[in-house]
Write an enzyme that holds these catalytic residues in place. Structure first.
Site, short mmCIF file in Angstrom:
data_model
loop_
_atom_site.label_atom_id
_atom_site.label_comp_id
_atom_site.label_asym_id
_atom_site.label_seq_id
_atom_site.Cartn_x
_atom_site.Cartn_y
_atom_site.Cartn_z
N ASP A 177 0.86 -1.29 -0.01
CA ASP A 177 -0.18 -0.09 0.13
C ASP A 177 0.94 1.31 0.02
O ASP A 177 1.92 1.36 0.72
CB ASP A 177 -0.84 -0.01 1.21
CG ASP A 177 -2.18 1.06 1.02
OD1 ASP A 177 -2.26 1.29 -0.17
OD2 ASP A 177 -2.69 1.44 2.07
N GLY B 269 -0.04 5.32 -4.41
CA GLY B 269 -0.64 6.68 -4.82
C GLY B 269 -0.13 7.85 -4.16
O GLY B 269 0.26 8.89 -4.56
N ARG B 270 0.02 7.66 -2.89
CA ARG B 270 0.61 8.59 -1.88
C ARG B 270 1.91 9.00 -2.15
O ARG B 270 2.41 10.26 -1.99
CB ARG B 270 0.26 8.56 -0.30
CG ARG B 270 -1.13 8.82 0.22
CD ARG B 270 -1.18 8.07 1.51
NE ARG B 270 -1.43 6.52 1.20
CZ ARG B 270 -1.21 5.79 2.42
NH1 ARG B 270 -0.84 6.05 3.52
NH2 ARG B 270 -1.31 4.43 2.13
N HIS C 280 2.47 3.51 -9.05
CA HIS C 280 2.32 2.18 -9.50
C HIS C 280 3.58 1.61 -10.19
O HIS C 280 4.15 0.45 -9.89
CB HIS C 280 1.24 1.68 -10.09
CG HIS C 280 -0.27 2.09 -9.29
ND1 HIS C 280 -0.48 1.70 -8.10
CD2 HIS C 280 -1.35 2.74 -9.70
CE1 HIS C 280 -1.55 2.21 -7.60
NE2 HIS C 280 -2.31 2.97 -8.62
N LEU D 253 10.32 -20.81 -4.99
CA LEU D 253 9.47 -20.13 -4.26
C LEU D 253 8.18 -20.55 -4.87
O LEU D 253 7.85 -20.27 -6.18
CB LEU D 253 9.72 -18.71 -4.24
CG LEU D 253 8.81 -17.63 -3.91
CD1 LEU D 253 8.92 -17.83 -2.31
CD2 LEU D 253 9.28 -16.19 -4.23
#
Ligand code: FPP
Length: 251
Positions: free
Chosen positions: A12, A15-16, A29, A123
């Site tokens: 998260d 955007g900020r 992004h 993985l």
């Protein structure tokens, strides 16, 4: 050091990160791709068994059309660009979520990448796209209900194991470390069933600023936690990471 077997990450703050630089959110992004590469590489190097990344939620479809289109374009580009390197590193890639909502072309690329890496024993990398934890649980319930209705299964035989086998992460150990960047302290409908006993780790760093060193920091914090799985401290002693000094929480 006791490594987590399975790490789940809510990435998260893209955007900020961009807005703070006076750039469009989509630039955040794009900048979020490098930390994805670093985290995958670090997990491969450390020998973590599974990594699950929340790339796009069921709710993210309601974002502005241009932002959704940019994200879908980035997933497509990243798939095309990275799949060879993932394959070379024995990573098995899977996309979890409601893929029917994705463009057919993207669905095809995903299927190709999954097929190419399906036999890899390194993985297990899950990328959650158009994913919601409640959706996942409801889909599992529907499948079990259909089997019960057809007579293939007795409702009373449904138990946690059978239920978990219908979820998107079937066959993988539950995430034991859940990381969220961006400063918010919530799980936002990610892997609701599977994170029942995960250790939660929150950082104020925005996702584009996250890197391999920050992942190591989160893992170090994890190794200091006392995991009790509902038992007393003495009973759970066997699960306590060696060298742990932290008191841990009550549950
Ligand atoms: C959340 O930040 C991030 C997303 C919705 C997208 C995550 C996508 C990437 C990191 C791109 C690359 C991913 C892969 C797997 C190739 P936000 O937009 O909610 O940020 P905000 O909280 O600051 O608004």
């Amino acid at each position: 050091m006791t490594l987590p077997k399975h790490i789940a990450i809510v990435m998260d703050g893209n955007g900020r990160w961009a807005e703070a630089r006076g750039e469009p959110r989509t630039a955040g992004h794009r900048a979020g791709i490098e930390p994805v590469r670093q985290v995958i590489r670090e997990c491969v190097q450390l020998g973590v068994s599974a990594l699950t990344l929340f790339a796009f939620s069921s709710e993210n479809w309601r974002r502005p059309e241009t932002e959704v289109a940019t994200l879908m374009g980035l997933f497509m580009e990243a798939l095309d660009r990275e799949v060879e390197e993932l394959h070379a590193n024995r990573v098995r890639l899977r996309v979890i979520g409601n893929r029917q909502r994705l463009a057919v072309r993207l669905q095809q690329r995903i299927a190709e990448a999954e097929a190419k890496t399906a036999g890899n024993d390194g993985l297990c990398l899950q990328v959650a796209v158009s994913y919601g934890g409640r959706w996942d649980v409801v889909e599992a319930a529907k499948r079990l209900a259909a089997r019960a209705a057809s007579g293939a299964l007795r409702a009373n035989d449904i138990d946690e194991e059978l239920f978990a086998a219908e979820l998107q992460l079937a066959g993988l150990p539950d995430p034991d470390l859940f990381i969220r960047t961006g400063g918010d302290h919530r799980v936002s409908n990610f892997l609701l069933w599977n994170i029942a006993y995960a250790e939660l780790y929150f950082t104020d760093l925005l996702w584009p600023d996250f890197d391999a060193t920050e992942l190591q920091r989160a893992i170090e914090d994890f190794t200091g936690r006392e995991r009790r799985f509902g038992l007393t401290g003495t009973q759970a002693g066997a699960t306590k990471p060696s060298g742990s000094t932290a008191g841990g929480s009550k549950k």
